[in-house]
Design a protein around this motif. Sequence first.
Motif, PDB file in Angstrom:
ATOM      1  N   ALA A 125       0.813  -1.213   0.000  1.00 56.73           N
ATOM      2  CA  ALA A 125       0.000   0.000   0.000  1.00 56.73           C
ATOM      3  C   ALA A 125       0.845   1.260   0.000  1.00 56.73           C
ATOM      4  O   ALA A 125       0.423   2.305  -0.525  1.00 56.73           O
ATOM      5  CB  ALA A 125      -0.937  -0.004   1.206  1.00 56.73           C
ATOM      6  N   MET A 126       2.042   1.198   0.570  1.00 55.84           N
ATOM      7  CA  MET A 126       2.905   2.373   0.663  1.00 55.84           C
ATOM      8  C   MET A 126       3.810   2.534  -0.552  1.00 55.84           C
ATOM      9  O   MET A 126       4.513   3.543  -0.663  1.00 55.84           O
ATOM     10  CB  MET A 126       3.757   2.302   1.928  1.00 55.84           C
ATOM     11  N   THR A 127       3.812   1.573  -1.458  1.00 50.37           N
ATOM     12  CA  THR A 127       4.714   1.634  -2.613  1.00 50.37           C
ATOM     13  C   THR A 127       4.474   2.860  -3.495  1.00 50.37           C
ATOM     14  O   THR A 127       5.430   3.554  -3.868  1.00 50.37           O
ATOM     15  CB  THR A 127       4.626   0.342  -3.436  1.00 50.37           C
ATOM     16  N   PRO A 128       3.223   3.175  -3.877  1.00 53.05           N
ATOM     17  CA  PRO A 128       3.012   4.333  -4.765  1.00 53.05           C
ATOM     18  C   PRO A 128       3.513   5.652  -4.177  1.00 53.05           C
ATOM     19  O   PRO A 128       4.134   6.454  -4.895  1.00 53.05           O
ATOM     20  CB  PRO A 128       1.489   4.348  -4.966  1.00 53.05           C
ATOM     21  N   ILE A 129       3.282   5.902  -2.883  1.00 52.13           N
ATOM     22  CA  ILE A 129       3.727   7.170  -2.307  1.00 52.13           C
ATOM     23  C   ILE A 129       5.247   7.196  -2.170  1.00 52.13           C
ATOM     24  O   ILE A 129       5.875   8.253  -2.304  1.00 52.13           O
ATOM     25  CB  ILE A 129       3.030   7.429  -0.948  1.00 52.13           C
ATOM     26  N   ALA A 130       5.851   6.033  -1.945  1.00 55.29           N
ATOM     27  CA  ALA A 130       7.316   5.982  -1.891  1.00 55.29           C
ATOM     28  C   ALA A 130       7.903   6.272  -3.274  1.00 55.29           C
ATOM     29  O   ALA A 130       8.912   6.982  -3.392  1.00 55.29           O
ATOM     30  CB  ALA A 130       7.772   4.615  -1.390  1.00 55.29           C
ATOM     31  N   LEU A 131       7.286   5.740  -4.303  1.00 53.05           N
ATOM     32  CA  LEU A 131       7.723   6.040  -5.673  1.00 53.05           C
ATOM     33  C   LEU A 131       7.598   7.538  -5.957  1.00 53.05           C
ATOM     34  O   LEU A 131       8.480   8.136  -6.587  1.00 53.05           O
ATOM     35  CB  LEU A 131       6.882   5.247  -6.684  1.00 53.05           C
ATOM     36  N   LYS A 132       6.512   8.133  -5.484  1.00 54.07           N
ATOM     37  CA  LYS A 132       6.316   9.575  -5.680  1.00 54.07           C
ATOM     38  C   LYS A 132       7.439  10.362  -5.014  1.00 54.07           C
ATOM     39  O   LYS A 132       7.953  11.344  -5.576  1.00 54.07           O
ATOM     40  CB  LYS A 132       4.961   9.990  -5.107  1.00 54.07           C
ATOM     41  N   ALA A 133       7.837   9.935  -3.811  1.00 51.82           N
ATOM     42  CA  ALA A 133       8.932  10.617  -3.112  1.00 51.82           C
ATOM     43  C   ALA A 133      10.235  10.478  -3.881  1.00 51.82           C
ATOM     44  O   ALA A 133      10.989  11.457  -4.031  1.00 51.82           O
ATOM     45  CB  ALA A 133       9.079  10.049  -1.706  1.00 51.82           C
ATOM     46  N   MET A 134      10.520   9.284  -4.372  1.00 49.47           N
ATOM     47  CA  MET A 134      11.742   9.065  -5.140  1.00 49.47           C
ATOM     48  C   MET A 134      11.735   9.916  -6.411  1.00 49.47           C
ATOM     49  O   MET A 134      12.761  10.505  -6.786  1.00 49.47           O
ATOM     50  CB  MET A 134      11.888   7.588  -5.483  1.00 49.47           C
ATOM     51  N   GLU A 135      10.591   9.991  -7.060  1.00 48.43           N
ATOM     52  CA  GLU A 135      10.481  10.801  -8.285  1.00 48.43           C
ATOM     53  C   GLU A 135      10.673  12.283  -7.993  1.00 48.43           C
ATOM     54  O   GLU A 135      11.087  13.052  -8.872  1.00 48.43           O
ATOM     55  CB  GLU A 135       9.125  10.548  -8.944  1.00 48.43           C
ATOM     56  N   ALA A 136      10.396  12.680  -6.749  1.00 45.95           N
ATOM     57  CA  ALA A 136      10.590  14.078  -6.337  1.00 45.95           C
ATOM     58  C   ALA A 136      12.037  14.349  -5.927  1.00 45.95           C
ATOM     59  O   ALA A 136      12.366  15.456  -5.503  1.00 45.95           O
ATOM     60  CB  ALA A 136       9.647  14.416  -5.188  1.00 45.95           C
ATOM     61  N   GLY A 137      12.888  13.337  -6.056  1.00 48.30           N
ATOM     62  CA  GLY A 137      14.300  13.509  -5.715  1.00 48.30           C
ATOM     63  C   GLY A 137      14.609  13.300  -4.251  1.00 48.30           C
ATOM     64  O   GLY A 137      15.695  13.670  -3.779  1.00 48.30           O
ATOM     65  N   ILE A 138      13.677  12.709  -3.530  1.00 47.10           N
ATOM     66  CA  ILE A 138      13.880  12.436  -2.100  1.00 47.10           C
ATOM     67  C   ILE A 138      14.388  11.003  -1.943  1.00 47.10           C
ATOM     68  O   ILE A 138      13.826  10.065  -2.504  1.00 47.10           O
ATOM     69  CB  ILE A 138      12.560  12.625  -1.323  1.00 47.10           C
ATOM     70  N   VAL A 139      15.443  10.838  -1.163  1.00 52.35           N
ATOM     71  CA  VAL A 139      15.986   9.503  -0.893  1.00 52.35           C
ATOM     72  C   VAL A 139      15.033   8.758   0.027  1.00 52.35           C
ATOM     73  O   VAL A 139      14.681   9.258   1.100  1.00 52.35           O
ATOM     74  CB  VAL A 139      17.381   9.604  -0.234  1.00 52.35           C
ATOM     75  N   VAL A 140      14.586   7.596  -0.389  1.00 48.97           N
ATOM     76  CA  VAL A 140      13.702   6.767   0.440  1.00 48.97           C
ATOM     77  C   VAL A 140      14.469   5.537   0.913  1.00 48.97           C
ATOM     78  O   VAL A 140      15.123   4.856   0.122  1.00 48.97           O
ATOM     79  CB  VAL A 140      12.441   6.335  -0.330  1.00 48.97           C
TER      80      VAL A 140
END
Length: 356
Positions: free
Chosen positions: A131-146
């Motif tokens: 369930a948390m995968t899409p928002i984590a991908l969004k963070a990575m796409e924003a240049g945030i290290v996850v």
Amino acid sequence: MRLRRTSITRRSRAMTGLVAGAVAALTLTACTGSAQDAENENNGDDTPVAAAGSNDEAGDSVTIGFSAPAADHGWMAAITNNVKALEDEYPDVDLRIAEGTNDVNLQISQVETFINDGVDAIVLLPFDGAAMTPIALKAMEAGIVVVNVDREFDDPNAARVTVLGDNYGMGVSAGQYVCEQADGNEDAIVAEIAGIDSLPLTQDRSQGFADALAECGLDVDARQAAEFTVESGEEVAANLLQAEPKIDFLWNHDDDQGVGVLAAIENAGRDEFVMVGGAGSANAMREIQDGSGVLKATVIYPSTQGADGVKLARLVLQGKAMSDLVEVEVPRTVQLYAPVVTSENVDQYIDSAFES
């Protein structure tokens, strides 16, 4: 019902993983050394090597957000407490810790807030990895290290680093300990109290246990699943003990539910078997130190994973590496080791153990 599940491939992978996990665990804590050591590692070639001993020195200021499930379990509470303990250790880290929650939608909202605030990294132990995968991908796409901790995302691209315990390795370690104690007795009766059976982590623990037992001619004679709670542990253990008049070895997957398991054993007046715990709570270790009860060992499932994730995020952001490695970048996956704690080595682990 007797279970026998043997997987040579899984066993081989487990042994390889355990060795690799041990190396990774050691490198997480052994990040100091001399500059001369780093120079010697280079062996005269042109490969750049991280400056040994520099990892704990102050670097660029970074902002790291942390989110995890609610601290309704001793192990989970320790995850967040170990992260909080880092706040004073690294003045170059602005650590923002969200309130623990078992509401997936609220955890997604927490990560969205971190993204909107422009944090440099997010360390996330998901309540639900898928369930948390899409928002984590969004963070990575924003240049945030996850940094993904413990419960894996569905997509490896959703995290720069993944920090894992070794659930299969826990089962292997527990099974190997039972084999050592059985000392060739293939008639030994082995029981298992698992956690929540629908969870992959429980399935992995049970598979590792069965595979390790098969190496010495044993299998699981009685198995019941609990729910990682004290209450369920006591209820399930009472039922198992009533159904099994003789047991030689009992592995309980989780030391929090083990509080209930031990209560049921005491109420039943049973002491003919050796019990092995799981996760590595301080409560279990004190029982092991005392030595008068059935609990003789527990298998560590590190509650340091969140703190390790924060430390690794800091290294990535500051352009550092794990200085005992020749590799100049932090690895994508770090799997921590699952050692067995007994009366012989309990003093080595009890100070960092969590309270159930």
